[in-house]
Scaffold this active site. Structure first.
Site, PDB file in Angstrom:
ATOM      1  N   ARG A 144       0.746  -1.310  -0.092  1.00 22.16           N
ATOM      2  CA  ARG A 144      -0.020  -0.124  -0.019  1.00 22.16           C
ATOM      3  C   ARG A 144       0.780   1.172   0.177  1.00 22.16           C
ATOM      4  O   ARG A 144       1.871   1.104   0.477  1.00 22.16           O
ATOM      5  CB  ARG A 144      -0.921   0.133   1.112  1.00 22.16           C
ATOM      6  CG  ARG A 144      -1.720  -1.191   1.358  1.00 22.16           C
ATOM      7  CD  ARG A 144      -2.686  -1.154   2.754  1.00 22.16           C
ATOM      8  NE  ARG A 144      -3.341  -2.374   2.768  1.00 22.16           N
ATOM      9  CZ  ARG A 144      -3.104  -3.415   3.700  1.00 22.16           C
ATOM     10  NH1 ARG A 144      -1.751  -3.645   3.861  1.00 22.16           N
ATOM     11  NH2 ARG A 144      -4.014  -4.625   3.578  1.00 22.16           N
ATOM     12  N   LYS A 168      -2.076  -2.712   7.898  1.00 16.25           N
ATOM     13  CA  LYS A 168      -3.122  -2.140   8.369  1.00 16.25           C
ATOM     14  C   LYS A 168      -3.299  -3.045   9.919  1.00 16.25           C
ATOM     15  O   LYS A 168      -2.932  -4.026  10.199  1.00 16.25           O
ATOM     16  CB  LYS A 168      -4.372  -2.572   7.698  1.00 16.25           C
ATOM     17  CG  LYS A 168      -4.668  -1.679   6.597  1.00 16.25           C
ATOM     18  CD  LYS A 168      -5.795  -1.664   5.835  1.00 16.25           C
ATOM     19  CE  LYS A 168      -6.456  -0.972   4.826  1.00 16.25           C
ATOM     20  NZ  LYS A 168      -7.696  -1.266   4.038  1.00 16.25           N
ATOM     21  N   HIS A 239      -2.483   2.746  -5.969  1.00 16.83           N
ATOM     22  CA  HIS A 239      -3.356   1.455  -5.604  1.00 16.83           C
ATOM     23  C   HIS A 239      -3.448   0.678  -6.734  1.00 16.83           C
ATOM     24  O   HIS A 239      -3.583  -0.676  -6.735  1.00 16.83           O
ATOM     25  CB  HIS A 239      -4.625   1.797  -4.805  1.00 16.83           C
ATOM     26  CG  HIS A 239      -5.067   0.787  -3.903  1.00 16.83           C
ATOM     27  ND1 HIS A 239      -4.331   0.680  -2.730  1.00 16.83           N
ATOM     28  CD2 HIS A 239      -5.991  -0.057  -3.826  1.00 16.83           C
ATOM     29  CE1 HIS A 239      -4.842  -0.392  -1.942  1.00 16.83           C
ATOM     30  NE2 HIS A 239      -5.800  -0.648  -2.439  1.00 16.83           N
ATOM     31  N   ARG A 242      -0.947  -2.079  -6.980  1.00 14.74           N
ATOM     32  CA  ARG A 242      -1.113  -3.075  -6.021  1.00 14.74           C
ATOM     33  C   ARG A 242      -2.062  -4.188  -6.772  1.00 14.74           C
ATOM     34  O   ARG A 242      -1.917  -5.233  -6.670  1.00 14.74           O
ATOM     35  CB  ARG A 242      -1.463  -2.353  -4.707  1.00 14.74           C
ATOM     36  CG  ARG A 242      -2.006  -3.458  -3.670  1.00 14.74           C
ATOM     37  CD  ARG A 242      -2.355  -2.816  -2.444  1.00 14.74           C
ATOM     38  NE  ARG A 242      -3.169  -3.595  -1.379  1.00 14.74           N
ATOM     39  CZ  ARG A 242      -2.655  -4.493  -0.557  1.00 14.74           C
ATOM     40  NH1 ARG A 242      -1.286  -4.477  -0.341  1.00 14.74           N
ATOM     41  NH2 ARG A 242      -3.277  -5.184   0.379  1.00 14.74           N
ATOM     42  N   HIS A 265      -3.674  -9.388   3.330  1.00 13.26           N
ATOM     43  CA  HIS A 265      -4.987  -9.442   3.550  1.00 13.26           C
ATOM     44  C   HIS A 265      -5.334 -10.602   4.674  1.00 13.26           C
ATOM     45  O   HIS A 265      -4.771 -11.566   4.593  1.00 13.26           O
ATOM     46  CB  HIS A 265      -5.711 -10.209   2.221  1.00 13.26           C
ATOM     47  CG  HIS A 265      -5.848  -9.179   1.147  1.00 13.26           C
ATOM     48  ND1 HIS A 265      -6.182  -9.436  -0.131  1.00 13.26           N
ATOM     49  CD2 HIS A 265      -5.747  -7.763   1.135  1.00 13.26           C
ATOM     50  CE1 HIS A 265      -6.113  -8.299  -0.861  1.00 13.26           C
ATOM     51  NE2 HIS A 265      -5.859  -7.193  -0.242  1.00 13.26           N
ATOM     52  N   TYR A 274      -9.460 -10.944  -7.195  1.00  9.30           N
ATOM     53  CA  TYR A 274      -8.827 -10.833  -8.268  1.00  9.30           C
ATOM     54  C   TYR A 274      -9.125 -12.006  -9.233  1.00  9.30           C
ATOM     55  O   TYR A 274      -8.582 -12.012 -10.278  1.00  9.30           O
ATOM     56  CB  TYR A 274      -7.227 -10.623  -7.636  1.00  9.30           C
ATOM     57  CG  TYR A 274      -7.085  -9.470  -7.132  1.00  9.30           C
ATOM     58  CD1 TYR A 274      -7.015  -8.295  -7.760  1.00  9.30           C
ATOM     59  CD2 TYR A 274      -6.796  -9.405  -5.743  1.00  9.30           C
ATOM     60  CE1 TYR A 274      -6.458  -7.172  -6.973  1.00  9.30           C
ATOM     61  CE2 TYR A 274      -6.654  -8.278  -4.771  1.00  9.30           C
ATOM     62  CZ  TYR A 274      -6.314  -7.084  -5.861  1.00  9.30           C
ATOM     63  OH  TYR A 274      -6.100  -5.742  -5.037  1.00  9.30           O
TER      64      TYR A 274
END
Length: 293
Positions: A144, A168, A239, A242, A265, A274
């Site tokens: 990110r 995150k 992004h 990414r 994730h 994806y």
């Protein structure tokens, strides 16, 4: 307790104990303040019905589902904190509040030839060593933009060609990069980075003249500027690279769980979006080449 005192205590908890970024904390603050103003009562006296009525107001004001989900998440985190800190034990009016069903959009990505054009653009003009490394790293690692700007020199293992990043929720992971990114990194560190810092010491990979790290907004502006010199018609942001990283890996046969780990994730379902892109690519290739469509 006044609402402002309760909220400030929560925000301080996020800052000190959870180590959340200033941007994330500001988002929580805005969500809780807007909720507090709407219900006009103590946050410790809120009922499930109050929250339902608040969500109706958001819906009537045409808030996007993503915005509503974020506000619900803020409330759930806040009342979890109220319980955890025993401010009001056994009290959580958000327990049965559900998130709105999200409209899943396919992530935007670019083809490899378009990526090469963007890379060529990064090698032109001012700050080309820095700009080239930004593009190479975003694509090589899938990180990110917030993770990119927070890279410290000590986070990089040049021998292993890996970087320790903080994702995150303060979750640490390792990402990897190849020879292109390694060469770009060495050129930048020995060249432009020294010129920017002059005699100032800085721990950041991408510092400004004061030795502080570049902002995420600055990275976005750099990519926007590079896009002016290419023929790519779609909107490309940091992004997007990414998304491109993940899509290209899956198209090349990489295991989806590996991609999940590399992207950081928490849930596999987040990565599975994806696969829709790769399935569409299979379909378009089939329709292009099969003789009896």
């Amino acid at each position: 307790m006044k609402n402002i005192d309760i909220v400030n205590g929560f925000l301080n908890y996020l800052r000190v104990e959870k180590n959340y970024s200033d941007k994330t904390i500001k988002s929580y603050e805005d969500d809780l303040n807007s909720f507090s103003l709407e219900i006009n009562k103590s946050l410790l006296d809120v009922t499930e019905e109050d929250i339902i009525e608040y969500l109706k107001v958001l819906k009537n004001n045409k808030y996007k589902k993503t915005s509503v989900s974020r506000k619900i998440s803020s409330l759930k985190s806040f009342y979890k904190y109220i319980n955890f800190k025993k401010i009001k034990e056994g009290y959580n009016p958000t327990t049965y509040i559900l998130y709105p069903k999200r409209d899943r959009k396919l992530p935007n990505f670019i083809e490899y030839n378009e990526l090469e054009e963007l890379i060529r653009s990064s090698l032109e003009g001012k700050n080309q060593e820095r700009n080239n490394l930004i593009i190479e790293l975003l694509y090589a690692t899938g990180m990110r933009v917030s993770e990119l700007v927070n890279i410290k020199i000590n986070d990089i293992d040049f021998n292993d060609q890996s970087i320790r990043v903080m994702g995150k929720g303060s979750k640490e992971r390792i990402v990897y990069f190849g020879e292109y990114a390694l060469n770009a990194m060495n050129s930048y560190i020995k060249g432009e980075r020294k010129e920017v810092l002059k005699n100032i010491n800085s721990e950041w990979l991408f510092p400004n003249k004061k030795g502080e790290h570049l902002s995420t907004r600055m990275i976005e502006l750099i990519v926007d500027k590079l896009m002016r010199n290419v023929s790519i018609k779609s909107k490309v942001s940091p992004h997007t690279l990414r998304h491109t990283f993940a899509t290209h890996l899956l198209n090349s046969g990489c295991d989806i769980r590996v991609v999940q780990e590399l992207l950081g994730h928490e849930n596999l379902t987040t990565t599975e979006v994806y696969t829709h892109i790769t399935n569409e690519e299979l379909r378009s290739t089939y329709l292009k080449f099969h003789s009896r469509k």
